[in-house]
Scaffold this motif. Structure first.
Motif, PDB file in Angstrom:
ATOM      1  N   ALA A 171       0.886  -1.132   0.163  1.00  9.76           N
ATOM      2  CA  ALA A 171       0.016   0.139   0.176  1.00  9.76           C
ATOM      3  C   ALA A 171       0.905   1.446   0.135  1.00  9.76           C
ATOM      4  O   ALA A 171       0.323   2.281  -0.140  1.00  9.76           O
ATOM      5  CB  ALA A 171      -0.788  -0.161   1.267  1.00  9.76           C
ATOM      6  N   PHE A 172       2.145   1.181   0.255  1.00 13.37           N
ATOM      7  CA  PHE A 172       3.088   2.206   0.586  1.00 13.37           C
ATOM      8  C   PHE A 172       3.792   2.526  -1.052  1.00 13.37           C
ATOM      9  O   PHE A 172       4.106   1.823  -1.435  1.00 13.37           O
ATOM     10  CB  PHE A 172       4.057   1.854   1.486  1.00 13.37           C
ATOM     11  CG  PHE A 172       4.581   2.902   2.130  1.00 13.37           C
ATOM     12  CD1 PHE A 172       4.170   3.299   3.450  1.00 13.37           C
ATOM     13  CD2 PHE A 172       6.004   3.495   1.676  1.00 13.37           C
ATOM     14  CE1 PHE A 172       4.955   4.616   3.733  1.00 13.37           C
ATOM     15  CE2 PHE A 172       6.680   4.530   2.337  1.00 13.37           C
ATOM     16  CZ  PHE A 172       6.103   4.954   3.320  1.00 13.37           C
ATOM     17  N   PRO A 173       3.416   3.805  -1.285  1.00  9.14           N
ATOM     18  CA  PRO A 173       4.036   4.128  -2.799  1.00  9.14           C
ATOM     19  C   PRO A 173       5.603   3.805  -2.663  1.00  9.14           C
ATOM     20  O   PRO A 173       6.187   4.507  -1.888  1.00  9.14           O
ATOM     21  CB  PRO A 173       3.880   5.632  -2.760  1.00  9.14           C
ATOM     22  CG  PRO A 173       2.777   6.069  -1.516  1.00  9.14           C
ATOM     23  CD  PRO A 173       2.918   4.952  -0.781  1.00  9.14           C
TER      24      PRO A 173
ATOM     25  N   LEU B 132       8.209   6.698  -3.107  1.00  7.18           N
ATOM     26  CA  LEU B 132       8.317   7.413  -1.551  1.00  7.18           C
ATOM     27  C   LEU B 132       9.471   6.926  -0.821  1.00  7.18           C
ATOM     28  O   LEU B 132      10.474   7.667  -0.272  1.00  7.18           O
ATOM     29  CB  LEU B 132       7.069   7.375  -1.022  1.00  7.18           C
ATOM     30  CG  LEU B 132       6.835   8.781  -0.180  1.00  7.18           C
ATOM     31  CD1 LEU B 132       6.527   9.746  -1.413  1.00  7.18           C
ATOM     32  CD2 LEU B 132       5.167   8.436   0.558  1.00  7.18           C
TER      33      LEU B 132
ATOM     34  N   MET C 203      12.755   8.683   0.140  1.00  5.11           N
ATOM     35  CA  MET C 203      13.232   9.131   1.713  1.00  5.11           C
ATOM     36  C   MET C 203      14.602   8.368   1.991  1.00  5.11           C
ATOM     37  O   MET C 203      15.382   9.154   2.723  1.00  5.11           O
ATOM     38  CB  MET C 203      12.273   7.839   2.367  1.00  5.11           C
ATOM     39  CG  MET C 203      10.910   8.456   2.578  1.00  5.11           C
ATOM     40  SD  MET C 203      10.953   9.903   3.640  1.00  5.11           S
ATOM     41  CE  MET C 203       9.245  10.125   3.463  1.00  5.11           C
TER      42      MET C 203
ATOM     43  N   ILE D 297       4.726  15.480   3.527  1.00  5.35           N
ATOM     44  CA  ILE D 297       5.221  13.906   3.192  1.00  5.35           C
ATOM     45  C   ILE D 297       4.230  13.040   4.038  1.00  5.35           C
ATOM     46  O   ILE D 297       3.646  12.219   3.495  1.00  5.35           O
ATOM     47  CB  ILE D 297       6.693  13.658   3.256  1.00  5.35           C
ATOM     48  CG1 ILE D 297       7.345  14.532   2.357  1.00  5.35           C
ATOM     49  CG2 ILE D 297       6.964  12.286   3.025  1.00  5.35           C
ATOM     50  CD1 ILE D 297       8.881  14.505   2.621  1.00  5.35           C
TER      51      ILE D 297
ATOM     52  N   VAL E 140       1.557  10.671   2.699  1.00  8.11           N
ATOM     53  CA  VAL E 140       1.415   9.138   2.961  1.00  8.11           C
ATOM     54  C   VAL E 140       0.222   8.537   3.539  1.00  8.11           C
ATOM     55  O   VAL E 140      -0.231   7.592   2.947  1.00  8.11           O
ATOM     56  CB  VAL E 140       2.780   8.867   3.455  1.00  8.11           C
ATOM     57  CG1 VAL E 140       2.689   7.030   3.784  1.00  8.11           C
ATOM     58  CG2 VAL E 140       4.026   9.066   2.608  1.00  8.11           C
TER      59      VAL E 140
ATOM     60  N   MET F 298      -2.600   8.710   1.074  1.00  7.77           N
ATOM     61  CA  MET F 298      -2.406   7.908  -0.184  1.00  7.77           C
ATOM     62  C   MET F 298      -2.802   6.290   0.367  1.00  7.77           C
ATOM     63  O   MET F 298      -3.307   5.471  -0.306  1.00  7.77           O
ATOM     64  CB  MET F 298      -1.180   7.674  -0.565  1.00  7.77           C
ATOM     65  CG  MET F 298      -0.556   8.998  -1.464  1.00  7.77           C
ATOM     66  SD  MET F 298       1.131   9.162  -2.023  1.00  7.77           S
ATOM     67  CE  MET F 298       1.153  10.349  -2.850  1.00  7.77           C
ATOM     68  N   THR F 299      -2.253   5.948   1.663  1.00  9.82           N
ATOM     69  CA  THR F 299      -2.267   4.794   2.309  1.00  9.82           C
ATOM     70  C   THR F 299      -3.847   4.486   2.308  1.00  9.82           C
ATOM     71  O   THR F 299      -4.391   3.344   2.163  1.00  9.82           O
ATOM     72  CB  THR F 299      -1.552   4.672   3.500  1.00  9.82           C
ATOM     73  OG1 THR F 299      -0.138   5.053   3.168  1.00  9.82           O
ATOM     74  CG2 THR F 299      -1.390   3.036   3.840  1.00  9.82           C
TER      75      THR F 299
ATOM     76  N   VAL G  43      -5.503   3.785  -0.740  1.00  8.42           N
ATOM     77  CA  VAL G  43      -5.167   2.317  -1.461  1.00  8.42           C
ATOM     78  C   VAL G  43      -6.026   1.055  -0.550  1.00  8.42           C
ATOM     79  O   VAL G  43      -6.650   0.185  -1.119  1.00  8.42           O
ATOM     80  CB  VAL G  43      -3.544   1.936  -1.481  1.00  8.42           C
ATOM     81  CG1 VAL G  43      -3.323   0.598  -1.815  1.00  8.42           C
ATOM     82  CG2 VAL G  43      -2.622   3.067  -2.274  1.00  8.42           C
ATOM     83  N   ILE G  44      -5.822   1.344   0.692  1.00 11.33           N
ATOM     84  CA  ILE G  44      -6.383   0.330   1.668  1.00 11.33           C
ATOM     85  C   ILE G  44      -8.032   0.480   1.403  1.00 11.33           C
ATOM     86  O   ILE G  44      -8.737  -0.787   1.336  1.00 11.33           O
ATOM     87  CB  ILE G  44      -6.023   0.618   2.958  1.00 11.33           C
ATOM     88  CG1 ILE G  44      -4.663   0.321   3.468  1.00 11.33           C
ATOM     89  CG2 ILE G  44      -6.952  -0.085   3.933  1.00 11.33           C
ATOM     90  CD1 ILE G  44      -4.058   0.713   4.664  1.00 11.33           C
TER      91      ILE G  44
END
Lengths: 284, 306
Positions: A125-127, A130, A134, B273, B277, B280-281, B284-285
């Motif tokens: 699920a984490f891009p 990114l 990082m 950021i 995130v 975005m998560t 997606v979830i």
């Protein structure tokens, strides 16, 4: 009869793909022996020199030069080596880590299984870009950060595959017998499970190489891969972006090489996968 | 069914929690904003005040509790770079990403089904090789090179389509057609494989024996069953597009959240950021969650194997 023949025929070894893959690897091992020019040598007097088959091209620079007058062929050779090393390292790292977690999750079940599967989902699920970004901030941008970023994006595929396989194997009689004979978990994993899963892991490794070459190119575009002036195929395509209308060759040649290499590894992976499927291997 | 939904809900929540903890730790490990946003000659007191204002002087667990509490109220903190609320920036950019994502998905779905069906119908002709090679090419070419060519041809040489920013309907054509074309081959290949597999099955042979024409068989029986894996793939792609593909948005200077992410990372705007995130998560979830529920509703077998 007919269908088994067809299946057998459709699974010939893909020779051309094999040759290209071999060339890709050989280029990585000893490509620098064939360098005719210094890939880093800047010479602005010969910038945008077209390839030899275009009018104005030179035999000295077979595939032309880029916006700084650097020899494209030499840069492609060195860049190919970087792409090979990056994709191999990242795929091996991701494959090792992912397979290990997969065995653990499948064999022990229960809480470890739950935790590992959630980690898998979280990773997916984490891009991924990114993570690369990082890492680029966290450590010196370059080889190690790309490898970790790509490895990070591929490990869940190995975990899911190997976990499923382990669950099936765990039910088979030879594992039950090994347990009855008092084999420790450690021993069962190392002498029974992993050897039986190695072929699956190898197939996935080959299949993922293409993905990782493309991922490296994408990261190069965002400036997150091995840093210029070091060439990678992705860097070269990106550098050709602003000069595409004057020097199409600058980004086209590396793209062609990426496409050929990725297709070759994908075809090889598919062939390996089919030849390991017992049903089709015995001819139905 | 209720137990299945509950189980998936708990799983999704656990996944979200892992990502939130991870991004919280990563943003704090990658450096402090005082290194970037405070002048070199600032005194220690000024630094302390700055950090205290951002709440960064407290111990980590406390910061985390505060962050989660505020996030649940829809407040993701202020951007380090612009001092404006993170949520506002995301909210103004997100509609652009959604519109682009939907137009890409529209092209992907239409072309994907068209390519899939046509390549299945023509699989025994000389066109078979053509389609398979075309699909393989689209799978293995770096997307940004195709975008580059499209921009060069339609934007620079022919000057018929805008190539940067979102300035009306015309702006959607280039990114959505190019990316849609590339993505559609994924759909087409999955659809083709699943259609061919179903066409070899016994019940389709029976329908054919009964004398139905192949085209009708394909449209009425095969396509319906073959679409199931495609739906899963489309939902995955939608989730990916909704989180803003950084490459497409950077290429077209598209004012969406992908470009925002890219800019925030360059500016080392950790608050932004972190917020991006989390959002975005969440996207997606939730997409995955609804896809899972949809699957279970269609296929009773899935409900059993939680």
């Amino acid at each position: 009869m007919h269908s088994s023949e067809k299946k057998h025929k459709s699974n010939r070894f893909p020779f051309i793909a094999g040759i290209f893959a071999l060339l890709f690897i050989l280029n990585g091992i000893m490509g620098q022996l064939f360098l005719r020019q210094d890939p880093m040598a800047v010479d602005l007097s010969i910038k945008y020199l077209p390839p030899f088959f275009v009018q104005g091209g030179s035999i000295l620079h077979l595939l032309g030069t880029d916006y700084l007058g650097r020899d494209l062929l030499s840069r492609l050779i060195i860049g190919g080596r970087v792409s090979l090393v990056v994709s191999l390292c990242s795929v091996l790292a991701g494959g090792f880590f992912g397979s290990f977690l997969g065995v653990v999750a499948g064999y022990f079940g229960g809480l470890p299984d739950k935790v590992i599967m959630r980690l898998c989902d979280a990773t997916m699920a984490f891009p991924h870009v990114l993570i690369a970004m990082m890492l680029a901030i966290l450590m010196p941008q370059g080889f190690l950060s790309v490898v970790i970023a790509i490895a990070f994006s591929v490990w869940p595929r190995f975990t899911k595959l190997i976990r499923g396989r382990t669950l099936t194997l765990k039910k088979s009689s030879f594992i039950t017998q090994a347990k009855l004979m008092g084999g420790s978990s450690h021993r069962i994993i190392y002498t029974h499970l992993i050897p039986n899963e190695l072929n699956l892991i190898i197939v996935l490794l080959v299949q993922v190489i293409g993905t990782s070459i493309l991922a490296e190119a994408g990261l190069s575009f965002l400036g997150l891969s091995v840093q210029p002036p070091n060439p990678t195929w992705g860097n070269m395509i990106t550098e050709g972006r602003d000069t595409f209308h004057v020097a199409w060759w600058e980004s086209t040649f590396p793209t062609i090489l990426v496409v050929i290499t990725v297709i070759s590894f994908n075809l090889l992976g598919e062939w390996l996968k089919r030849s390991l499927e017992p049903k089709k291997n015995t001819g139905g | 069914m209720f137990k299945y939904v509950l189980d998936k809900l708990i799983q999704s929540f656990a996944t979200l929690l892992i990502v939130v903890i991870a991004i919280f730790l990563i943003t704090r490990a990658t450096g402090s904003p005082e290194d970037i946003y405070i002048p070199m000659d600032a005194t220690d007191e000024m630094r302390d005040v700055y950090m205290a204002n951002l709440g960064l002087d407290k111990p980590l667990p406390l910061q985390f509790v505060y962050f989660v509490k505020e996030a649940l109220h829809g407040n993701l903190g202020n951007s380090y770079a612009t001092r404006k609320p993170v949520m506002d920036s995301i909210a103004t950019r997100f509609p652009n990403t959604v519109r682009l994502a939907l137009s890409i998905m529209l092209v992907t779905t239409v072309l994907g089904f068209a390519f899939g069906i046509v390549s299945t119908l023509l699989r025994k002709t000389v066109w078979n090789k053509f389609f398979l090679s075309f699909f393989a090419l689209c799978h293995s070419i770096p997307g940004f090179f195709v975008l580059m060519i499209a921009i060069d041809v339609f934007g620079v040489r022919l000057r018929v389509l805008p190539i940067a920013g979102n300035s009306g309907l015309l702006s959607y054509i280039l990114p959505s057609c190019t990316m849609g074309l590339l993505f559609s081959t994924n759909i087409a290949l999955v659809l083709r494989n699943s259609m061919v597999e179903i066409m070899d099955s016994e019940y389709i042979k029976l329908v054919k024996l009964k004398g139905m024409k192949e085209h009708n068989v394909i449209l009425k029986h095969v396509l319906k069953n073959a679409s199931i894996p495609v739906v899963g793939m489309l939902s995955m792609m939608l989730a990916m597009q909704l989180t803003g593909t950084m490459i497409t948005e950077t290429m077209f200077a598209w004012p969406g959240i992908g470009l925002l992410t890219y800019q925030s990372i360059i500016n080392r705007d950790y608050a932004m950021i972190q917020g991006l995130v989390v959002i975005m998560t969440l996207i997606v979830i939730s997409v995955n969650f609804f896809a899972d529920i949809l699957y279970a509703a269609i296929d009773p077998r899935i409900r059993g194997q939680v």
